[in-house]
Design a protein around this motif. Structure first.
Motif, mmCIF file in Angstrom:
data_model
loop_
_atom_site.group_PDB
_atom_site.id
_atom_site.type_symbol
_atom_site.label_atom_id
_atom_site.label_comp_id
_atom_site.label_asym_id
_atom_site.label_seq_id
_atom_site.Cartn_x
_atom_site.Cartn_y
_atom_site.Cartn_z
ATOM 1 N N ALA A 49 0.703 -1.355 -0.019
ATOM 2 C CA ALA A 49 0.056 0.016 0.101
ATOM 3 C C ALA A 49 0.837 1.179 0.032
ATOM 4 N N LEU A 50 1.981 1.255 0.655
ATOM 5 C CA LEU A 50 2.802 2.326 0.829
ATOM 6 C C LEU A 50 3.530 2.457 -0.648
ATOM 7 N N ILE A 51 3.924 1.397 -1.054
ATOM 8 C CA ILE A 51 4.368 1.590 -2.666
ATOM 9 C C ILE A 51 3.530 2.460 -3.545
ATOM 10 N N PHE A 55 3.543 6.771 -5.170
ATOM 11 C CA PHE A 55 3.559 7.145 -6.815
ATOM 12 C C PHE A 55 2.482 8.110 -6.670
ATOM 13 N N THR A 56 1.095 7.991 -5.695
ATOM 14 C CA THR A 56 0.051 8.843 -5.806
ATOM 15 C C THR A 56 0.374 10.052 -5.228
ATOM 16 N N ALA A 359 -10.202 9.162 -7.304
ATOM 17 C CA ALA A 359 -9.685 10.478 -7.488
ATOM 18 C C ALA A 359 -8.155 10.183 -7.309
ATOM 19 N N PHE A 360 -7.570 9.030 -6.801
ATOM 20 C CA PHE A 360 -6.093 8.828 -7.127
ATOM 21 C C PHE A 360 -5.792 8.435 -8.401
ATOM 22 N N ILE A 361 -6.504 7.758 -9.057
ATOM 23 C CA ILE A 361 -6.440 7.305 -10.801
ATOM 24 C C ILE A 361 -6.309 8.610 -11.436
ATOM 25 N N SER A 362 -7.411 9.489 -11.288
ATOM 26 C CA SER A 362 -7.670 10.675 -11.840
ATOM 27 C C SER A 362 -6.456 11.557 -11.758
ATOM 28 N N VAL A 363 -6.072 11.924 -10.574
ATOM 29 C CA VAL A 363 -4.921 12.942 -10.146
ATOM 30 C C VAL A 363 -3.560 12.164 -11.105
ATOM 31 N N ASN A 364 -3.461 10.807 -11.062
ATOM 32 C CA ASN A 364 -2.195 10.535 -11.735
ATOM 33 C C ASN A 364 -2.279 10.706 -13.201
ATOM 34 N N VAL A 365 -3.386 10.593 -13.676
ATOM 35 C CA VAL A 365 -3.772 10.932 -15.295
ATOM 36 C C VAL A 365 -3.924 12.399 -15.255
ATOM 37 N N GLY A 366 -3.967 13.083 -14.455
ATOM 38 C CA GLY A 366 -3.990 14.675 -14.542
ATOM 39 C C GLY A 366 -2.814 15.233 -14.632
ATOM 40 N N VAL A 367 -1.569 14.481 -13.933
ATOM 41 C CA VAL A 367 -0.275 15.015 -14.115
ATOM 42 C C VAL A 367 0.229 14.605 -15.530
ATOM 43 N N ILE A 368 -0.116 13.641 -16.085
ATOM 44 C CA ILE A 368 0.278 13.011 -17.648
ATOM 45 C C ILE A 368 -0.342 14.251 -18.495
ATOM 46 N N ILE A 392 2.455 4.705 -13.799
ATOM 47 C CA ILE A 392 2.693 3.482 -12.784
ATOM 48 C C ILE A 392 1.541 3.688 -11.425
ATOM 49 N N GLY A 393 1.570 4.989 -10.947
ATOM 50 C CA GLY A 393 0.500 5.175 -9.949
ATOM 51 C C GLY A 393 -0.907 4.979 -10.308
ATOM 52 N N ALA A 394 -1.122 5.233 -11.642
ATOM 53 C CA ALA A 394 -2.536 5.021 -11.904
ATOM 54 C C ALA A 394 -2.975 3.662 -12.365
ATOM 55 N N VAL A 395 -2.148 2.895 -12.886
ATOM 56 C CA VAL A 395 -2.269 1.580 -13.091
ATOM 57 C C VAL A 395 -2.113 0.759 -11.678
ATOM 58 N N LEU A 396 -1.387 0.953 -10.652
ATOM 59 C CA LEU A 396 -1.426 0.249 -9.238
ATOM 60 C C LEU A 396 -2.774 0.822 -8.718
#
Length: 443
Positions: A49-51, A55-56, A359-368, A392-396
């Motif tokens: 979970a920490l890993i 990323f997120t 939210a986590f997935i969307s913020v990772n995509v937002g950076v890209i 990687i963060g979005a996929v995880l």
């Protein structure tokens, strides 16, 4: 007149808000259930979970530099992807912010009514709710002082527990050895149990997300918020892994707990007797208070940002004339939290999981989208920082989303659908753009 918050927070108060939201001592209250789900490999689940969360958290930090707003994930995705996506992410994350205070009130009522059977649980719930609401209406400075006390008390108790556990283990209790790899991974068990545990325990790390909601009250948020989210995630992860590691070694057979929900009480009593159990009761009060206070404060600020921008009625975008706090939202969240008097802990907890991962997935995509696509940061360094790491963060995050229980997926999908219907009417059938976030210059 535009509603603005006062900038007064530095790095330490922001980190303390994150720790309070995270509720460091609740690593004990979730241990028994997590041990069952992970088949005793709780520390391994926390490590995974920490890993994922690092990323997120990195992506949240990158977006905080570009969008120093109180809206957190809502603001980040609105500005990086689109206003429509931003609204839906804000709607999704509201599940977490609205229901996390309720989880704390429920746990507080359950735990303290068990300790003091003569007092009904609703008395404990209403008392804590009133105290939390009062502190949040009064403002950030009072809440900061409370957070400092709560964080220090939690960390001191955790250090005492680890010290006493280590002493007993070296004396032959539990596994009889300090160095043991089984809390991380037991080759006799499937790795899928670690993944299932991580999907549950990721929400122990939600403190870093709540810290970003205070960007408009933070001095130099473009530097402070990215530092805070990494510190909160790393320190929280180390603490969670340490407690779960020693808890396993002092009580290695998770199948022998009388009740998984109260496993922490059994372990703490075994380690330190009734004295340590009594101290834990006091610390647990502080933990529930701090988490409820921080989550209510964070939710009120996300609602404030959405109300000020016109994505919710203007009622949500008002500040108290004296305290400069979003009083309408604070009182509304308190009213919603009264549902803790009638709802079950399992049902409330199911609402939280889905929204967080959306939210986590969307913020990772937002950076890209923001850095790699729009800003064209496509050098080798830019590709690593703004495509590979958030990718990687979005996929995880999506991987763990798929591993949530069916209740989380069903309830989350229903809530998400209601938001989609509201957005349909707000934009007159998606023909208009939703009102957008207006950014001030962050000093």
């Amino acid at each position: 007149m535009e509603q603005k918050m006062n900038r007064s927070l530095t790095l330490l108060p922001v980190v303390l808000f994150g720790f309070s939201f995270m509720a460091l001592a609740t690593v004990f209250s979730t241990y028994g259930v997590a041990a069952q789900i992970s088949h005793g490999m709780v520390t391994g689940s926390y490590l995974l979970a920490l890993i994922v969360m690092l990323f997120t958290a990195y992506s949240y930090g990158q977006m905080a530099k570009a969008v120093p707003s109180a809206g957190s994930a809502y603001a980040y995705t609105q500005k990086s992807i689109s206003p429509h996506v931003g609204f839906m992410v804000g709607w999704a994350i509201l599940m977490d912010y609205l229901f996390i205070p309720m989880v704390n009130y429920l746990l507080f009522g359950i735990f303290f009514s068990a300790a003091f059977p003569a007092v009904p649980s609703y008395v404990w719930i209403l008392g804590l709710l009133a105290l939390v609401t009062f502190v949040n209406v009064k403002g950030i400075r009072l809440a900061t002082m409370a957070n400092a006390f709560i964080s220090i008390a939690s960390i001191l108790f955790i250090l005492i527990f680890i010290g006493l556990s280590a002493k007993d283990i070296m004396g032959g209790a539990g596994t009889g050895t300090i160095f043991n790899f089984e809390p991380f991974y037991n080759p006799e068990q499937s790795f899928s149990y670690i993944v299932a545990g991580a999907a549950l325990l990721c929400f122990s790390f939600l403190g870093f997300d709540s810290a970003t909601a205070f960007a408009e009250e933070t001095i130099n948020p473009k530097k402070t918020i990215p530092k805070a989210v990494i510190i909160i995630t790393l320190v929280g992860g180390v603490i969670f892994m340490s407690v779960s590691y020693f808890a396993h070694n002092i009580w290695p057979d998770f199948t022998t707990f009388t009740d998984p929900d109260s496993a922490a009480h059994e372990i703490i009593t075994f380690v330190g007797g009734k004295t340590l159990a009594s101290i834990f009761l006091a610390v647990y009060f502080c933990t529930c208070f701090g988490s409820a206070m921080s989550s209510q404060a964070s939710a009120s600020r996300v609602l404030f940002a959405m109300g000020r921008d016109g994505q919710l009625p203007k009622f949500f975008g008002k500040l108290h004339h004296k305290y400069q706090t979003p009083i309408n939202n604070i009182l509304l969240i308190s009213a919603v939290s009264l549902l803790s008097l009638v709802l079950s802990l399992t049902l409330v907890a199911s609402f939280i999981n889905f929204g967080a991962f959306i939210a986590f997935i969307s913020v990772n995509v937002g950076v890209i989208v923001y850095y790699f696509v729009r800003k064209k940061e496509r050098s080798v360094k830019g590709t690593i920082l703004y495509l590979i790491l958030p990718g990687i963060g979005a996929v995880l995050d999506f991987w763990l989303l798929l591993n949530l229980d069916i209740h989380s997926k069903v309830l989350g999908s229903i809530w998400f659908s209601l938001g989609l219907v509201y957005l349909f009417f707000l934009t007159k059938g998606f023909k208009q753009r939703p009102p957008e976030l207006k950014l001030e210059t962050a000093e």
